[in-house]
Structure formats: structure tokens, C-alpha cells
Scaffold this motif. Structure first.
Motif, PDB file in Angstrom:
ATOM      1  N   ALA A  75      17.532  32.964  87.038  1.00 25.76           N
ATOM      2  CA  ALA A  75      17.362  32.635  85.652  1.00 25.76           C
ATOM      3  C   ALA A  75      18.060  31.081  85.665  1.00 25.76           C
ATOM      4  O   ALA A  75      17.680  30.619  84.757  1.00 25.76           O
ATOM      5  N   GLY A  78      15.151  28.717  85.978  1.00 25.27           N
ATOM      6  CA  GLY A  78      14.252  29.024  85.313  1.00 25.27           C
ATOM      7  C   GLY A  78      13.196  30.091  85.523  1.00 25.27           C
ATOM      8  O   GLY A  78      12.153  30.307  84.967  1.00 25.27           O
ATOM      9  N   VAL A  80      12.748  33.037  85.018  1.00 20.19           N
ATOM     10  CA  VAL A  80      12.653  34.269  84.085  1.00 20.19           C
ATOM     11  C   VAL A  80      11.977  34.015  82.915  1.00 20.19           C
ATOM     12  O   VAL A  80      11.221  32.743  82.507  1.00 20.19           O
ATOM     13  N   ILE A  81      11.408  35.129  82.268  1.00 15.73           N
ATOM     14  CA  ILE A  81      10.338  35.163  81.265  1.00 15.73           C
ATOM     15  C   ILE A  81      11.054  35.255  80.039  1.00 15.73           C
ATOM     16  O   ILE A  81      11.807  36.069  79.886  1.00 15.73           O
ATOM     17  N   LYS A  82      10.678  34.177  79.066  1.00 17.88           N
ATOM     18  CA  LYS A  82      11.372  34.325  77.819  1.00 17.88           C
ATOM     19  C   LYS A  82      10.199  34.299  76.643  1.00 17.88           C
ATOM     20  O   LYS A  82       9.269  33.726  76.948  1.00 17.88           O
ATOM     21  N   TYR A 204      10.386  22.755  80.005  1.00 18.41           N
ATOM     22  CA  TYR A 204      11.278  23.699  80.674  1.00 18.41           C
ATOM     23  C   TYR A 204      12.637  23.725  79.886  1.00 18.41           C
ATOM     24  O   TYR A 204      13.110  24.695  79.729  1.00 18.41           O
ATOM     25  N   THR A 207      12.263  25.779  76.692  1.00 14.98           N
ATOM     26  CA  THR A 207      12.130  27.444  76.850  1.00 14.98           C
ATOM     27  C   THR A 207      13.016  27.965  78.065  1.00 14.98           C
ATOM     28  O   THR A 207      13.414  29.102  77.684  1.00 14.98           O
ATOM     29  N   SER A 209      12.624  28.460  80.938  1.00 12.59           N
ATOM     30  CA  SER A 209      11.663  29.429  81.688  1.00 12.59           C
ATOM     31  C   SER A 209      10.695  28.221  82.465  1.00 12.59           C
ATOM     32  O   SER A 209      10.275  27.312  81.705  1.00 12.59           O
ATOM     33  N   LEU A 211       7.910  29.220  83.693  1.00  3.62           N
ATOM     34  CA  LEU A 211       6.685  29.977  83.494  1.00  3.62           C
ATOM     35  C   LEU A 211       5.491  29.092  83.120  1.00  3.62           C
ATOM     36  O   LEU A 211       4.361  29.019  83.781  1.00  3.62           O
TER      37      LEU A 211
END
Length: 240
Positions: A75, A78, A80-82, A204, A207, A209, A211
Motif C-alpha cells: 500500500a 500504491g 492497493v485498490i481504493k 496517484y 487516489t 493508488s 491502479l
């Protein structure tokens, strides 16, 4: 957060490679591609394969640093899914629409014998055969994943953890290394890279993240390599 001595050594090696060695190797490889593209049908595929291998090795080293550093986890770089804010979803949709419009406009310009903006910086990376298109696609997806992990995720964490920089200062330093890594594109190409990198960095930081930056980065590269119209012959000759 402060890094352990082992993490500091690994981070220093990675940053030194990204800031000095990789840009020089990349420019040498691209210049070699420009010189021998017409007489060596395999040179494009060899270079794409080398760049993909290099990027995956760098991403593996980045993940190794995360694995050995007690104060850093997935995490923290980055991975990680948020949930995304509604206003950001709208901005991303607008970005995709603008990209689609750009493809149509560039095709229109090429059909009329006009130069496509920014194409000369990467003209020798544009695939010419079906086999090369597969290699180009692999390179685009690889860059989208690995460059975000390394340049956005890890380097910002290193700047904060190893150098004690603020998040914004670390992000700026990471962006500078990212731009230098595209030395082979020349001054104008690096300006474009800086603008794209700034957008991806802002996403980035907004968020937390990688993703969305990964997806957009891959789409940008796929558009640039696979959906760009074939350049005029004189553009290729001028870029050689």
C-alpha cells in the motif's frame, strides 16, 4: 519513516541506475535502432524484448525493496485498490474521450500528409509489421505497469523515507527521474513525457493508488505505438 541500511543501499543502486545508466542505455539502443532498422528486420524486436526485460527487473527490485523494508508495504507504493472520487471518474472519462478524439484527428492529419504532433520523438518505435505490433503492445503494457511501480510508487516512497522529503517534493524528484529516463526522445519528447508524468503523478497522489495511473499509462502507450498513423517517409528520414 526511515529506511534500514539494506534498503538504503538497494534504493541507491536503483535510483542511480534509473537516473544515469538507464537513460544512456535507452538512448544508445534507440539510436542503434534508427541506424539499422531498414537493414536488420530483427532489431526492433530485440530492442523491445530488452526494454521489457529491463523494466521487469527494475520492478522486481522495487518489490524486493518493499519486501525487505519493515516500514514499507504494498500500500505504501500504491499497490492497493481504493474507491475513486466521483469528480475524478469524470476527469478520467474526459481524458479517454480526448484520447479517442486525438486518434481521429491524428489520422485526419496523416491522411492529408501533415505531421502528427510529437510523433517524430518516437518515430522509430512505431511498428511496421504484424509481429512488431505484438512486441510494441507488450512494451506498452509492460511500461504501463512497471514504470508506475518504479517511478511513481517506489521513488516517491524512497524520497520520503530515505531523504526525508515531503510528499510533493518526493513526487517532483521522482518525476524528474522519470523524464530523464526518456532521454532517447529528445528535448521536445521529454517535455511531452513531463506533462504526461505530471498528470499520472497527480492522479496517484489524489487516489493513493497506482491502479488508474497504470491503466492510463498503458493506454497512452498503446495509443502512441499502435493507433498512430504511419509517419511520412521524410519524417522518418529526418529522425534518423
Amino acid at each position: 519513516m526511515s529506511f534500514t541500511p539494506l534498503t538504503l543501499v538497494l534504493s541507491a543502486v536503483l535510483v542511480g541506475y534509473l537516473a544515469v545508466v538507464s537513460p544512456l542505455l535507452g538512448k544508445r539502443a534507440y539510436d542503434g535502432l534508427a541506424r539499422s532498422r531498414d537493414r536488420d528486420p530483427m532489431v526492433y524486436r530485440r530492442m523491445c524484448a530488452f526494454w521489457c526485460a529491463e523494466l521487469w527487473v527494475l520492478a522486481t527490485l522495487a518489490l524486493l525493496i518493499v519486501a525487505v523494508e519493515p516500514g514499507l508495504d504494498a500500500a505504501g507504493i500504491g499497490l492497493v485498490i481504493k474507491e475513486l472520487p466521483d469528480e475524478l471518474l469524470g476527469a478520467i472519462l474526459g481524458f479517454l474521450v480526448a484520447g479517442a478524439v486525438g486518434v481521429l484527428v491524428f489520422g485526419w492529419l496523416a491522411a492529408r500528409g501533415k505531421s502528427v504532433p510529437g510523433q517524430q520523438a518516437v518515430v522509430h518505435l512505431l511498428p511496421r509489421t504484424k509481429a512488431e505490433r505484438w512486441y510494441a503492445a507488450g512494451l506498452a503494457v509492460t511500461a504501463g505497469i512497471t514504470e508506475e511501480i518504479v517511478y511513481r510508487g517506489l521513488l516517491i516512497a524512497v524520497g520520503m523515507g530515505a531523504l526525508g522529503l515531503s510528499e510533493n517534493a518526493a513526487a517532483f524528484a521522482a518525476l524528474a527521474v522519470f523524464v530523464v529516463g526518456h532521454l532517447y526522445q529528445g528535448r521536445r519528447g521529454m517535455i511531452t513525457v513531463a506533462l504526461i508524468g505530471l498528470t499520472l503523478t497527480a492522479l496517484y497522489l489524489k487516489t493513493g493508488s497506482l491502479l488508474i495511473p497504470i491503466l492510463l499509462h498503458a493506454l497512452i502507450d498503446l495509443r502512441g505505438l499502435l493507433l498512430s498513423p504511419r509517419p511520412r517517409r521524410e519524417l522518418v528520414e529526418n529522425a534518423a
